[in-house]
Design a protein around this motif. Structure first.
Motif, PDB file in Angstrom:
ATOM      1  N   ASP A  86      38.520  93.546  41.043  1.00 43.00           N
ATOM      2  CA  ASP A  86      37.351  93.705  39.818  1.00 43.00           C
ATOM      3  C   ASP A  86      38.027  93.433  38.583  1.00 43.00           C
ATOM      4  N   ALA A  87      39.076  93.866  38.530  1.00 36.39           N
ATOM      5  CA  ALA A  87      40.108  93.959  36.614  1.00 36.39           C
ATOM      6  C   ALA A  87      41.133  92.351  36.586  1.00 36.39           C
ATOM      7  N   GLN A 141      28.764  91.244  41.047  1.00 36.94           N
ATOM      8  CA  GLN A 141      28.286  92.209  41.385  1.00 36.94           C
ATOM      9  C   GLN A 141      30.147  92.758  41.472  1.00 36.94           C
ATOM     10  N   PRO A 142      30.355  93.964  41.190  1.00 34.77           N
ATOM     11  CA  PRO A 142      31.676  94.249  41.667  1.00 34.77           C
ATOM     12  C   PRO A 142      32.211  94.817  43.228  1.00 34.77           C
ATOM     13  N   ARG A 178      31.842  99.885  36.086  1.00 37.14           N
ATOM     14  CA  ARG A 178      30.624  99.715  35.404  1.00 37.14           C
ATOM     15  C   ARG A 178      31.021  98.554  34.434  1.00 37.14           C
ATOM     16  N   THR A 179      31.741  97.348  34.006  1.00 36.66           N
ATOM     17  CA  THR A 179      32.019  97.171  32.620  1.00 36.66           C
ATOM     18  C   THR A 179      31.762  95.682  33.011  1.00 36.66           C
ATOM     19  N   PRO A 229      21.471  96.585  39.158  1.00 39.26           N
ATOM     20  CA  PRO A 229      20.978  94.785  40.521  1.00 39.26           C
ATOM     21  C   PRO A 229      21.724  95.307  42.028  1.00 39.26           C
ATOM     22  N   ALA A 230      22.940  96.059  41.730  1.00 38.22           N
ATOM     23  CA  ALA A 230      22.868  96.151  43.333  1.00 38.22           C
ATOM     24  C   ALA A 230      22.311  96.937  43.916  1.00 38.22           C
ATOM     25  N   MET A 231      22.420  98.025  43.197  1.00 35.44           N
ATOM     26  CA  MET A 231      21.795  99.027  43.450  1.00 35.44           C
ATOM     27  C   MET A 231      20.017  98.852  44.078  1.00 35.44           C
TER      28      MET A 231
END
Length: 629
Positions: free
Chosen positions: A75-76, A227-228, A234-235, A534-536
């Motif tokens: 993700d980073a 999506q991460p 959370r960013t 959105p993922a949830m």
């Protein structure tokens, strides 16, 4: 010999497997050291600059759910993100990102440097000191001795590595690192069964030499849909680059066929077995003669480099042939090769000589991870590394180890396949390998595995708090959907005229079971639930829509658990059991399954053999408990 250090756990190798193994062991409180041939290659990506992909994305999410590093690092440092298989069911949706190769290395190196209880050494390990069947320490090329209670071997393709480019071949690890040949000799002398596998890496070429106007553009997903990998991220996420697609053609295929005799793969120089599901371009042209073209994915290696990676074009042909065949491709007419493609052979262990904890049956306290275990891929390596590091630490600290059943995770499936069935070629994870893939989706990896990671000490307070918060948000939203009614007239006003919505309204949860109704439509009428990402939202919609299928899969899993509860003693003698076939006895004696369920998955053990074994174990258990038969 002077002892330069004493550790609970030593990890050999700092690739994707070694990183997760060292981090996991140190987090569990074990005094840990990781040894690498070069500090500048920690977290190196010698093959494609990407993380995830079909089924591999599931593994990254599982590593993250258990408290590992790969998802956070991806993700980073990502450049482009795409969710694969969106046109198929949610069970096979898989995240894949293009990664900045150099930034990923820097991120991972710094993460290890910041990990308490972890020492990092640049040194080649040349021998494992095993005495009376137990690991005691390792020896480095400089003659240093380091004692340990547990050892994780995560050597990647460096163990006995040999590079092939046409007629040229020489001992080497990936990207110009030197091969670890002495360690191979030490392991063989200690009784380890090693074999030769092979993999390939495509060329890297200069961006300026590609005519992108002749290629197909392949953008990432819209930023609003990204999506991460990590459940902690959370960013907001933003794509930074595009990828492209080129295609081979009959002219290029003819160049390859005309020079096939110069390929060490077909000339007999390469003895190692290559990956079945990621063949070289020579293999593709020979095996799929009816195909007039094969796709080539042109991917950037980073933001601050002009190197482009040609996925789908791995080869061991001479450099001059590579130049000719690449330039026959539309858009590549003036291609400039910066790093030629090459094949690499390496040594790995027979994974059936490992336990489900990834500990060797040859020497106590020795664990394998990654390509050393016969797998391919960064993600498979990272997942095994985490499990091996966790179990090595718990072995050293005298605590019970973790075995993941195949119905719990893709990681459990991967390990069970390795130790139960073995491999004939480099193993690659695929969704089709799991019979429980509807339950083992990437979106619910945290619910499946974070409680396990917490129990075994890998999940810290911050991750646990985030998991508990997400679980509560989901439960509250499900309760809201179950108790909120929606009128059909309101729903029809939102849907297309030909949508099959049913005759009457109902609760929001009941309506979401209808194929034409989406969570997005429902929230337009009743509002979005608090804290729903959105993922949830996608996870909630999937679980409601496929509730019947998931319940059926869970019933199958409960039946499997009954067989898993029938344990088989490690020293159980199968030789006298003449009611079993000779093949079954030989396979059972070699694999030594932990329970009846694993025994049933061993190739060569028939349902009849399993039924007989079940009766024998039942009789033995009753006799042991003093019951009258």
């Amino acid at each position: 010999m002077d002892i330069l250090g004493t550790y609970d756990v030593i990890v050999v190798g700092a690739g994707h497997a070694g990183i997760e193994a060292a981090h996991a062991a140190a987090v569990l409180g074990a005094k840990t050291a990781v040894f690498t041939l070069s500090l500048d290659f920690i977290g190196n990506m010698p093959c494609n600059p990407s993380i995830g992909g079909t089924a591999k994305g599931h593994l990254v999410r599982e590593v993250d759910a258990l408290g590992g590093l790969m998802g956070i690092a991806a993700d980073a440092t990502f450049l482009q993100s795409r969710m694969l298989n969106r046109g198929k069911g949610p069970a096979v949706h898989s995240l894949r990102v293009q990664t900045d190769r150099k930034r990923y290395h820097i991120w991972m190196k710094h993460a290890l440097e910041l990990t308490p209880n972890l020492d990092i050494h640049q040194a080649e390990v040349v021998a494992a000191d095993i005495q009376d069947g137990q690991i005691c320490g390792i020896v480095t090329q400089l003659g240093g001795y380091y004692a340990c209670k547990a050892l994780v071997i995560a050597t990647g393709t460096s163990l006995g590595g040999r590079i092939f480019v046409g007629e040229a071949h020489y001992d080497s690890g990936p990207d110009g690192t030197h091969a670890a040949t002495a360690l191979t000799q030490s392991l063989v002398a200690q009784g380890f069964t090693l074999r030769r596998f092979k993999t390939g890496t495509p060329a890297r070429v200069h961006r300026r030499s590609i005519d992108f106007s002749k290629l197909e553009r392949q953008p990432g997903d819209p930023d609003s849909e990204l999506q991460p990998f990590s459940f902690l991220t959370r960013t907001p996420m933003h794509n930074k680059v595009d990828c492209y697609i080129a295609y081979t053609n009959p002219q290029m295929h003819r160049i390859i066929l005309d020079n096939l005799h110069r390929s060490p793969l077909y000339g007999g120089d390469i003895q190692g077995v290559g990956p079945r599901y990621c063949p070289s371009i020579e293999d593709k042209v020979v095996r799929f003669k009816e195909k007039e073209r094969h796709p080539i994915f042109v991917e950037p290696c980073g933001e601050d480099t002009e190197e482009m990676y040609l996925q789908g074009l791995s080869s061991s042909l001479p450099e001059c042939v590579q130049n000719e065949m690449y330039r026959a491709i539309r858009g590549f007419e003036n291609i400039e090769i910066m790093r030629p493609a090459y094949a690499i052979e390496y040594d790995c262990v027979d994974p059936t000589t490992l336990k489900p904890t990834l500990e060797s049956k040859v020497a106590a306290g020795v664990y394998g991870a990654g390509q050393f275990n016969g797998t391919s891929g960064y993600e498979e390596a990272a997942a095994q590394g985490l499990l091996a590091g966790l179990n090595a630490a718990r072995h050293a600290l005298g605590k019970p180890e973790l075995v993941l059943a195949r119905h719990t995770s893709y990681l459990g499936t991967l390990v069970d396949d390795l130790v139960t069935k073995g491999v004939m070629d480099p193993y690659r994870m695929m969704t089709s390998r799991s019979e429980y893939r509807l339950s083992l989706r990437q979106d619910n990896a945290d619910e499946r595995l974070t409680p396990i990671g917490r129990e075994f000490g890998l999940v810290d307070d911050a991750r646990w708090a985030a998991f508990c918060r997400d679980r509560e948000i989901k439960q509250q939203e499900l309760k809201r959907l179950e108790t909120t009614r929606v009128r059909m007239a309101d729903l029809r006003a939102l849907a297309p005229a030909d949508a099959e919505l049913g005759e009457s309204g109902g609760t929001a949860l009941e309506l979401l079971r209808r194929p034409a109704v989406s969570y997005a439509m429902i929230t337009q009428l009743i509002g979005a639930g608090e804290g729903i990402t959105p993922a949830m939202a996608q996870r909630i919609e999937t679980e409601i829509r496929y509730a019947g299928y998931i319940a059926r899969e869970e019933r199958i899993i409960r039946d499997i658990r009954r067989h898993e509860s029938v344990a088989i003693p490690e020293d159980f003698d199968y030789a006298p059991l003449e009611m079993l076939t000779l093949e079954a006895r030989e396979k059972l004696q070699k694999i030594r399954p932990r329970n009846l369920a694993q025994a049933g998955r061993i190739p060569g053990v028939s349902p009849s053999d399993l039924a007989q074994l079940s009766l024998i174990l039942l009789k033995a258990n009753r006799t042991q408990n003093g019951e009258t038969l």
